[in-house]
Design a protein around this motif. Structure first.
Motif, PDB file in Angstrom:
ATOM      1  N   UNK A 242       0.833  -1.201   0.000  1.00 27.66           N
ATOM      2  CA  UNK A 242       0.000   0.000   0.000  1.00 27.66           C
ATOM      3  C   UNK A 242       0.865   1.248   0.000  1.00 27.66           C
ATOM      4  N   UNK A 243       1.920   1.230   0.792  1.00 25.24           N
ATOM      5  CA  UNK A 243       2.862   2.355   0.778  1.00 25.24           C
ATOM      6  C   UNK A 243       3.494   2.493  -0.614  1.00 25.24           C
ATOM      7  N   UNK A 245       2.379   1.534  -3.488  1.00 28.51           N
ATOM      8  CA  UNK A 245       1.405   1.989  -4.483  1.00 28.51           C
ATOM      9  C   UNK A 245       1.280   3.513  -4.461  1.00 28.51           C
ATOM     10  N   UNK A 246       1.140   4.075  -3.273  1.00 28.40           N
ATOM     11  CA  UNK A 246       0.998   5.536  -3.175  1.00 28.40           C
ATOM     12  C   UNK A 246       2.282   6.227  -3.610  1.00 28.40           C
ATOM     13  N   UNK A 247       3.427   5.700  -3.169  1.00 24.06           N
ATOM     14  CA  UNK A 247       4.706   6.293  -3.555  1.00 24.06           C
ATOM     15  C   UNK A 247       4.879   6.252  -5.067  1.00 24.06           C
ATOM     16  N   UNK A 248       4.580   5.113  -5.676  1.00 24.73           N
ATOM     17  CA  UNK A 248       4.700   4.986  -7.126  1.00 24.73           C
ATOM     18  C   UNK A 248       3.781   5.972  -7.832  1.00 24.73           C
ATOM     19  N   UNK A 249       2.568   6.106  -7.317  1.00 23.40           N
ATOM     20  CA  UNK A 249       1.592   6.996  -7.951  1.00 23.40           C
ATOM     21  C   UNK A 249       2.017   8.456  -7.854  1.00 23.40           C
ATOM     22  N   UNK A 250       2.369   8.890  -6.669  1.00 26.58           N
ATOM     23  CA  UNK A 250       2.647  10.307  -6.490  1.00 26.58           C
ATOM     24  C   UNK A 250       3.947  10.726  -7.169  1.00 26.58           C
ATOM     25  N   UNK A 251       4.983   9.869  -7.127  1.00 21.75           N
ATOM     26  CA  UNK A 251       6.261  10.242  -7.721  1.00 21.75           C
ATOM     27  C   UNK A 251       6.266  10.080  -9.244  1.00 21.75           C
ATOM     28  N   UNK A 252       5.289   9.366  -9.771  1.00 29.07           N
ATOM     29  CA  UNK A 252       5.166   9.266 -11.225  1.00 29.07           C
ATOM     30  C   UNK A 252       4.977  10.655 -11.836  1.00 29.07           C
ATOM     31  N   UNK A 253       4.276  11.507 -11.126  1.00 31.86           N
ATOM     32  CA  UNK A 253       4.085  12.873 -11.618  1.00 31.86           C
ATOM     33  C   UNK A 253       5.388  13.641 -11.726  1.00 31.86           C
ATOM     34  N   UNK A 254       6.307  13.401 -10.808  1.00 31.62           N
ATOM     35  CA  UNK A 254       7.595  14.108 -10.845  1.00 31.62           C
ATOM     36  C   UNK A 254       8.407  13.687 -12.063  1.00 31.62           C
ATOM     37  N   UNK A 255       8.385  12.402 -12.395  1.00 30.36           N
ATOM     38  CA  UNK A 255       9.140  11.950 -13.567  1.00 30.36           C
ATOM     39  C   UNK A 255       8.508  12.459 -14.859  1.00 30.36           C
ATOM     40  N   UNK A 256       7.186  12.535 -14.892  1.00 32.61           N
ATOM     41  CA  UNK A 256       6.526  13.093 -16.072  1.00 32.61           C
ATOM     42  C   UNK A 256       6.874  14.569 -16.237  1.00 32.61           C
ATOM     43  N   UNK A 257       6.895  15.307 -15.135  1.00 29.49           N
ATOM     44  CA  UNK A 257       7.247  16.723 -15.207  1.00 29.49           C
ATOM     45  C   UNK A 257       8.696  16.912 -15.642  1.00 29.49           C
ATOM     46  N   UNK A 297       6.120   9.282   7.759  1.00 26.72           N
ATOM     47  CA  UNK A 297       6.909   8.669   8.832  1.00 26.72           C
ATOM     48  C   UNK A 297       6.739   7.153   8.821  1.00 26.72           C
ATOM     49  N   UNK A 298       5.507   6.706   8.671  1.00 29.40           N
ATOM     50  CA  UNK A 298       5.261   5.268   8.614  1.00 29.40           C
ATOM     51  C   UNK A 298       5.883   4.668   7.359  1.00 29.40           C
ATOM     52  N   UNK A 300       8.657   5.705   5.760  1.00 28.91           N
ATOM     53  CA  UNK A 300      10.109   5.572   5.935  1.00 28.91           C
ATOM     54  C   UNK A 300      10.438   4.400   6.855  1.00 28.91           C
ATOM     55  N   UNK A 301       9.634   4.177   7.871  1.00 32.02           N
ATOM     56  CA  UNK A 301       9.867   3.031   8.751  1.00 32.02           C
ATOM     57  C   UNK A 301       9.652   1.719   8.011  1.00 32.02           C
ATOM     58  N   UNK A 302       8.638   1.688   7.144  1.00 29.35           N
ATOM     59  CA  UNK A 302       8.303   0.443   6.449  1.00 29.35           C
ATOM     60  C   UNK A 302       9.341   0.075   5.400  1.00 29.35           C
ATOM     61  N   UNK A 303       9.930   1.070   4.738  1.00 23.49           N
ATOM     62  CA  UNK A 303      10.837   0.774   3.625  1.00 23.49           C
ATOM     63  C   UNK A 303      12.286   0.606   4.073  1.00 23.49           C
ATOM     64  N   UNK A 304      12.594   0.902   5.306  1.00 19.41           N
ATOM     65  CA  UNK A 304      13.988   0.798   5.765  1.00 19.41           C
ATOM     66  C   UNK A 304      14.527  -0.603   5.513  1.00 19.41           C
ATOM     67  N   UNK A 305      15.707  -0.657   4.898  1.00 20.10           N
ATOM     68  CA  UNK A 305      16.312  -1.934   4.520  1.00 20.10           C
ATOM     69  C   UNK A 305      17.812  -1.866   4.767  1.00 20.10           C
TER      70      UNK A 305
END
Length: 392
Positions: A242-243, A245-257, A297-298, A300-305
């Motif tokens: 879910x995280x 999906x949202x990250x992919x969706x929102x940052x897709x706009x930055x790459x298009x711009x 915040x959640x 960044x905690x979830x993706x930490x690797x």
């Protein structure tokens, strides 16, 4: 008396750099805005051992089988390296003779092949516990010279002192077909598929890839968040997806711009018009309720690797872009603040090679960089799961 060469840190770093460069040559993997560490953290949590340049799953067996042919050869390491290369090229020919047409690494290049299958799958072999030797291929060539096949230690044997105690491949590796280099195919046998599933369970027990492989779940969907069995996924995987999906969706706009701004600088009105349409579609499709409730915040905690370090600058860029989108996604294509944020991010990352400041680099730009939505290697994982499900 012979000696073993274990991890060669310089060589390991060199091969890591080569793998990174190879990834950036892949159109869908280009990281123009420095989001790669975030993308790869999510991908490695969900689908460890995969990479965007992998093709078919049976290479996870082809590589150990080919390298085992070199064990016990008492020849200089350079000759071992040359023989390994020749065997990998022969493998491509054997796959063609077996009727395969897609997914063959080196199918057209032949002896000119630069990216060997072993370099593509080496990290994955280690992540899945198929490869036990911890070093690079070059350090393995050094270690192989003069040694017979290494075996696991006997009970009570001193593993720290005995070279023979340190195995190259897991002992349960299936035997290679006798005609491997004459004619072969990508189809796994039932035993080979079970071996890979067993290795995933042993080495990556908590990952989504292992869950899907163990359950025999093979589904056709473009993104992991549209998977028909999503509700059955383990809770930690659902949370991360879910995280993602949202990250992919929102940052897709930055790459298009980013691509729109470069198209305008190049004076390509046709490219620019296409990107404006794509940005308009992106804006209309944004899931605003999910976006407004998204906790960075959640996230960044979830993706930490442990294998990836996400720099503060990357976190700031994501936060600032998210704020711009929340304030007025409909104006992103023309808003100076969005363009400034994207341009400054790319200029800091690429310095003198920035397409915004270096005319020669910009003139070589093909018109599309990283325009696909982030999929976190679901495409490769899906292919591997299909190969497992269709074992014969």
């Amino acid at each position: 008396m012979s000696s073993l060469a274990w991890i060669d840190f310089d060589e390991a770093e060199r091969q890591r750099a080569q793998r990174i460069m190879a990834l950036f040559q892949e159109r869908e993997s280009r990281d123009e805005l420095g989001l790669g560490a975030i993308r790869d953290s999510i991908a490695d949590h969900l689908f460890p051992g995969t990479s965007t340049i992998q093709t078919r799953l049976r290479y996870m067996l082809f590589i150990p089988w080919v390298f085992r042919m070199l064990e016990g050869r008492d020849v200089p390491e350079n000759q071992l390296r040359a023989e390994a290369r020749a065997l990998e090229i022969r493998l491509a020919d054997a796959l063609k003779r077996g009727g395969e047409t897609n997914g063959i690494i080196g199918r057209d290049a032949g002896p000119r092949l630069q990216r060997l299958p072993s370099s593509v799958y080496w990290a994955g072999l280690g992540a899945w516990g198929i490869r036990l030797f911890p070093g690079s291929t070059d350090s393995l060539f050094v270690s192989l010279r003069g040694f017979k096949r290494w075996q696991r230690p006997s009970d009570g044997e001193d593993t720290a002192a005995s070279p023979a105690a340190r195995a190259i491949w897991t002992r349960s590796l299936p035997a290679a077909p006798k005609d491997l280099l004459d004619q072969t195919a990508f189809a796994l046998t039932i035993d080979e598929a079970q071996f890979i599933i067993d290795r995933l369970i042993a080495s990556q027990p908590a990952t989504l890839l292992t869950f899907l492989a163990r359950e025999g779940i093979d589904a056709e969907c473009d993104y992991i968040w549209t998977h028909p069995h999503f509700a059955a996924f383990p809770a930690p995987a659902r949370r991360l997806i879910r995280h993602g999906e949202i990250f992919s969706e929102v940052m897709h706009g930055a790459t298009l711009l980013y691509n729109l701004a470069l198209s305008e600088l190049r004076g390509r009105d046709d490219w620019a018009a296409d990107y404006r349409k794509r940005i308009a579609s992106w804006t209309a499709e944004l899931d605003r309720p999910a976006l407004s409730g998204w906790s960075l915040d959640d996230f960044w905690n979830a993706v930490e690797h442990p294998a990836h370090s996400i720099r503060p600058a990357a976190k700031r860029f994501v936060m600032q872009w998210l704020e711009l989108v929340a304030d007025g996604a409909g104006q992103i294509a023309s808003a100076p603040a969005g363009r400034q944020l994207v341009e400054e991010r790319e200029r800091r990352l690429k310095t003198t090679q920035s397409r915004f400041t270096n005319h020669a680099v910009r003139d070589r730009w093909s018109g599309a960089s990283g325009v696909a939505r982030l999929g976190f290697r679901w495409s490769q994982a899906k292919s591997h799961l299909r190969d497992l499900a269709h074992a014969e």
